[in-house]
Design a protein around this motif. Structure first.
Motif, PDB file in Angstrom:
ATOM      1  N   GLU A 185       0.836  -1.200   0.000  1.00  0.00           N
ATOM      2  CA  GLU A 185       0.000   0.000   0.000  1.00  0.00           C
ATOM      3  C   GLU A 185       0.867   1.245   0.000  1.00  0.00           C
ATOM      4  OE1 GLU A 185      -3.984  -0.030   2.478  1.00  0.00           O
ATOM      5  OE2 GLU A 185      -2.530  -1.447   3.285  1.00  0.00           O
ATOM      6  N   GLN A 186       0.460   2.216  -0.786  1.00  0.00           N
ATOM      7  CA  GLN A 186       1.124   3.517  -0.817  1.00  0.00           C
ATOM      8  C   GLN A 186       0.566   4.383   0.320  1.00  0.00           C
ATOM      9  OE1 GLN A 186       3.641   2.978  -2.889  1.00  0.00           O
ATOM     10  NE2 GLN A 186       3.237   4.689  -4.272  1.00  0.00           N
ATOM     11  N   PRO A 187       1.259   5.477   0.675  1.00  0.00           N
ATOM     12  CA  PRO A 187       0.734   6.346   1.733  1.00  0.00           C
ATOM     13  C   PRO A 187      -0.709   6.807   1.473  1.00  0.00           C
ATOM     14  CG  PRO A 187       2.965   6.998   1.153  1.00  0.00           C
ATOM     15  CD  PRO A 187       2.555   5.942   0.171  1.00  0.00           C
ATOM     16  N   ASP A 188      -1.075   6.980   0.192  1.00  0.00           N
ATOM     17  CA  ASP A 188      -2.446   7.433  -0.102  1.00  0.00           C
ATOM     18  C   ASP A 188      -3.456   6.280  -0.149  1.00  0.00           C
ATOM     19  OD1 ASP A 188      -1.877   6.114  -2.449  1.00  0.00           O
ATOM     20  OD2 ASP A 188      -2.144   7.843  -3.766  1.00  0.00           O
ATOM     21  N   GLY A 189      -3.007   5.091   0.178  1.00  0.00           N
ATOM     22  CA  GLY A 189      -3.926   3.951   0.221  1.00  0.00           C
ATOM     23  C   GLY A 189      -4.014   3.170  -1.081  1.00  0.00           C
ATOM     24  N   SER A 190      -3.427   3.719  -2.157  1.00  0.00           N
ATOM     25  CA  SER A 190      -3.455   2.979  -3.420  1.00  0.00           C
ATOM     26  C   SER A 190      -2.422   1.849  -3.368  1.00  0.00           C
ATOM     27  CB  SER A 190      -3.170   3.928  -4.586  1.00  0.00           C
ATOM     28  OG  SER A 190      -1.847   4.413  -4.485  1.00  0.00           O
ATOM     29  N   LEU A 191      -2.577   0.897  -4.276  1.00  0.00           N
ATOM     30  CA  LEU A 191      -1.645  -0.228  -4.304  1.00  0.00           C
ATOM     31  C   LEU A 191      -0.574  -0.002  -5.367  1.00  0.00           C
ATOM     32  CD1 LEU A 191      -4.044  -3.329  -4.064  1.00  0.00           C
ATOM     33  CD2 LEU A 191      -2.904  -2.095  -2.213  1.00  0.00           C
ATOM     34  N   LEU A 192       0.652  -0.359  -5.025  1.00  0.00           N
ATOM     35  CA  LEU A 192       1.731  -0.357  -6.009  1.00  0.00           C
ATOM     36  C   LEU A 192       2.227  -1.795  -6.148  1.00  0.00           C
ATOM     37  CD1 LEU A 192       3.669   1.221  -7.881  1.00  0.00           C
ATOM     38  CD2 LEU A 192       5.232   1.388  -5.929  1.00  0.00           C
ATOM     39  N   SER A 240      -1.701  -8.086 -11.548  1.00  0.00           N
ATOM     40  CA  SER A 240      -1.844  -6.896 -10.700  1.00  0.00           C
ATOM     41  C   SER A 240      -3.301  -6.445 -10.680  1.00  0.00           C
ATOM     42  CB  SER A 240      -0.956  -5.761 -11.227  1.00  0.00           C
ATOM     43  OG  SER A 240       0.404  -6.109 -11.140  1.00  0.00           O
ATOM     44  N   ALA A 241      -3.940  -6.444 -11.849  1.00  0.00           N
ATOM     45  CA  ALA A 241      -5.349  -6.036 -11.926  1.00  0.00           C
ATOM     46  C   ALA A 241      -6.237  -6.995 -11.135  1.00  0.00           C
ATOM     47  CB  ALA A 241      -5.794  -5.977 -13.385  1.00  0.00           C
ATOM     48  N   THR A 242      -5.929  -8.294 -11.222  1.00  0.00           N
ATOM     49  CA  THR A 242      -6.694  -9.292 -10.462  1.00  0.00           C
ATOM     50  C   THR A 242      -6.593  -9.016  -8.962  1.00  0.00           C
ATOM     51  OG1 THR A 242      -6.166 -10.921 -12.162  1.00  0.00           O
ATOM     52  CG2 THR A 242      -6.957 -11.777 -10.068  1.00  0.00           C
ATOM     53  N   LEU A 243      -5.356  -8.753  -8.508  1.00  0.00           N
ATOM     54  CA  LEU A 243      -5.146  -8.474  -7.081  1.00  0.00           C
ATOM     55  C   LEU A 243      -5.858  -7.184  -6.670  1.00  0.00           C
ATOM     56  CD1 LEU A 243      -1.362  -9.423  -6.743  1.00  0.00           C
ATOM     57  CD2 LEU A 243      -3.297 -10.676  -5.780  1.00  0.00           C
ATOM     58  N   GLN A 244      -5.823  -6.180  -7.548  1.00  0.00           N
ATOM     59  CA  GLN A 244      -6.496  -4.912  -7.244  1.00  0.00           C
ATOM     60  C   GLN A 244      -7.997  -5.136  -7.043  1.00  0.00           C
ATOM     61  OE1 GLN A 244      -4.982  -1.383  -7.338  1.00  0.00           O
ATOM     62  NE2 GLN A 244      -6.833  -1.322  -6.071  1.00  0.00           N
ATOM     63  N   LEU A 245      -8.609  -5.930  -7.921  1.00  0.00           N
ATOM     64  CA  LEU A 245     -10.049  -6.200  -7.800  1.00  0.00           C
ATOM     65  C   LEU A 245     -10.361  -6.991  -6.534  1.00  0.00           C
ATOM     66  CD1 LEU A 245     -10.879  -7.008 -11.533  1.00  0.00           C
ATOM     67  CD2 LEU A 245     -11.685  -5.024 -10.243  1.00  0.00           C
ATOM     68  N   LEU A 246      -9.498  -7.946  -6.202  1.00  0.00           N
ATOM     69  CA  LEU A 246      -9.702  -8.708  -4.966  1.00  0.00           C
ATOM     70  C   LEU A 246      -9.577  -7.788  -3.759  1.00  0.00           C
ATOM     71  CD1 LEU A 246      -7.756 -12.067  -5.519  1.00  0.00           C
ATOM     72  CD2 LEU A 246     -10.227 -11.777  -5.322  1.00  0.00           C
ATOM     73  N   GLU A 274      15.518  -4.903 -14.362  1.00  0.00           N
ATOM     74  CA  GLU A 274      15.384  -4.259 -13.052  1.00  0.00           C
ATOM     75  C   GLU A 274      13.912  -4.352 -12.655  1.00  0.00           C
ATOM     76  OE1 GLU A 274      14.980   0.367 -13.918  1.00  0.00           O
ATOM     77  OE2 GLU A 274      16.727  -0.453 -14.952  1.00  0.00           O
ATOM     78  N   THR A 275      13.579  -3.855 -11.463  1.00  0.00           N
ATOM     79  CA  THR A 275      12.201  -3.981 -10.981  1.00  0.00           C
ATOM     80  C   THR A 275      11.229  -3.261 -11.916  1.00  0.00           C
ATOM     81  OG1 THR A 275      12.971  -4.110  -8.717  1.00  0.00           O
ATOM     82  CG2 THR A 275      10.648  -3.569  -9.025  1.00  0.00           C
ATOM     83  N   LEU A 276      10.124  -3.946 -12.205  1.00  0.00           N
ATOM     84  CA  LEU A 276       9.038  -3.356 -12.990  1.00  0.00           C
ATOM     85  C   LEU A 276       7.891  -3.065 -12.026  1.00  0.00           C
ATOM     86  CD1 LEU A 276       7.910  -2.829 -15.946  1.00  0.00           C
ATOM     87  CD2 LEU A 276       7.007  -5.159 -15.846  1.00  0.00           C
ATOM     88  N   TYR A 277       7.329  -1.865 -12.123  1.00  0.00           N
ATOM     89  CA  TYR A 277       6.217  -1.475 -11.245  1.00  0.00           C
ATOM     90  C   TYR A 277       4.934  -1.367 -12.060  1.00  0.00           C
ATOM     91  CZ  TYR A 277       9.917  -0.265  -7.968  1.00  0.00           C
ATOM     92  OH  TYR A 277      11.002  -0.328  -7.140  1.00  0.00           O
ATOM     93  N   ALA A 278       3.811  -1.489 -11.380  1.00  0.00           N
ATOM     94  CA  ALA A 278       2.525  -1.301 -12.060  1.00  0.00           C
ATOM     95  C   ALA A 278       1.522  -0.652 -11.126  1.00  0.00           C
ATOM     96  CB  ALA A 278       1.981  -2.635 -12.560  1.00  0.00           C
ATOM     97  N   ASP A 279       0.700   0.231 -11.691  1.00  0.00           N
ATOM     98  CA  ASP A 279      -0.461   0.724 -10.953  1.00  0.00           C
ATOM     99  C   ASP A 279      -1.708   0.477 -11.785  1.00  0.00           C
ATOM    100  OD1 ASP A 279      -0.604   3.250 -12.643  1.00  0.00           O
ATOM    101  OD2 ASP A 279       1.342   3.521 -11.650  1.00  0.00           O
ATOM    102  N   CYS A 280      -2.803   0.196 -11.089  1.00  0.00           N
ATOM    103  CA  CYS A 280      -4.037  -0.210 -11.744  1.00  0.00           C
ATOM    104  C   CYS A 280      -5.124   0.804 -11.449  1.00  0.00           C
ATOM    105  CB  CYS A 280      -4.523  -1.544 -11.185  1.00  0.00           C
ATOM    106  SG  CYS A 280      -3.314  -2.855 -11.338  1.00  0.00           S
TER     107      CYS A 280
END
Lengths: 154, 160
Positions: A36-43, A73-79, A104-110
């Motif tokens: 969780e990010q500080p604003d509550g969104s998921l990274l 990532s989208a599946t986890l976001q919906l769950l 290197e690390t790949l990030y995603a936001d949904c």
């Protein structure tokens, strides 16, 4: 509530992200994780692993792995949003590749663009280094499954 | 000098060598079953590590995307006579139904158009018959030029 919905509720309460991330074998194989990010969104993140490479000479991440990471990532976001009491089912998936994925690390936001009773439309951005350095964008539809009454037996 | 396009056996070896050296493809055990000048049939073996739903044992749809991307990309390379590399520009997959647990999934990719800069490929995934598909896909690939020194897979020497 069914088993999965209970697990998600527990993971949310205990912030035990790894437990949810490791639920699905293929997600574990490629190494999907999130927090969780500080604003509550998921990274979401996919730390670099040599086994995720598609082009050994560049080297670059496998395009299919980038897609699989974004879809999961989208599946986890919906769950996480508790929009589905079962694993959401992918209906269709479309990805545009903008840059090669570096080792290197790949990030995603949904973002859940539209949420209906049965279908969710999710947009996913994947990036490396900084959010402006987009590696791929994807959009997808999922079929959701919701129980009418949370207290009903599964 | 013979070109890849005029020597089907060398072209096939080139495609096989390219395909089999892809690290994540090796991780999943992807294999080429057969090939033609513009198409490729490949196989994803069923393994517990690629499951997407632990309750049903169905393969993760993302692992199917890996199979589709790699098979379609190799079909594009075949269509270019093995003389050029490609990069995936975009890819779309329709997931028609889950793949049956315990069975390998086949991907048949066909390149149906080679344009000056872009190659167009369609792909169909199935366990037993292409008439009963698990997933269908359309993708486009950018032609990124010839193989650089040290990038040749060794099986083919293309003409300049």
């Amino acid at each position: 509530m069914n088993e999965l919905a209970e697990l998600v509720a527990r993971v949310r309460a205990e912030k035990d992200y790894e437990r949810l991330a490791e639920l699905v074998p293929y997600a574990k194989l490629i190494g999907v994780s999130f927090g969780e990010q500080p604003d509550g969104s998921l990274l979401f993140s996919l730390p670099y692993r040599p086994s995720n490479i598609g082009n050994a000479l560049l080297p670059a991440l496998h395009g299919g792995v980038i897609a699989a990471f974004m879809e999961h990532s989208a599946t986890l976001q919906l769950l996480w949003n508790m929009e589905s009491t079962k694993l959401p089912k992918i209906i269709d998936f479309s990805i545009d590749y903008l840059r090669p994925g570096r080792p290197e690390t790949l990030y995603a936001d949904c973002s859940v663009v539209r949420q209906g009773q049965r279908v969710a439309n999710v947009a996913v951005n994947a990036w490396q280094g900084s959010p402006e350095r987009v590696v791929a964008t994807a959009r997808m539809h999922f079929l959701l499954s919701r129980q009418a009454q949370p207290q009903s037996a599964d | 000098m013979s070109t890849a396009a005029t020597d089907p056996a060398a072209l096939g070896e080139h495609a096989r060598s390219f395909f089999e050296r892809i690290p994540h493809g090796q991780t999943l055990g992807l294999e080429i079953v057969s090939f033609a000048p513009r198409s490729l049939l490949a196989r994803l073996p069923y393994r517990p590590e690629i499951v997407g739903n632990p309750q049903t044992g169905h393969i993760h749809s993302g692992a199917l995307t890996v199979l589709i991307d790699q098979t379609s990309g190799t079909a594009a390379i075949l269509a270019l006579g093995g003389k050029e590399q490609v990069a995936t520009l975009d890819l779309r997959v329709d997931h028609l139904r889950p793949a049956q647990a315990g069975k390998p999934v086949y991907a048949q990719a066909d390149c149906y158009r080679v344009a000056r800069d872009v190659v167009f490929v369609r792909c169909i995934c199935y366990e037993d018959s292409p008439d009963d598909p698990v997933a269908t896909s359309m993708s486009t690939f950018m032609r990124t030029g010839g193989w650089q020194a040290g990038q040749s897979t060794g099986g083919v020497r293309g003409e300049a």
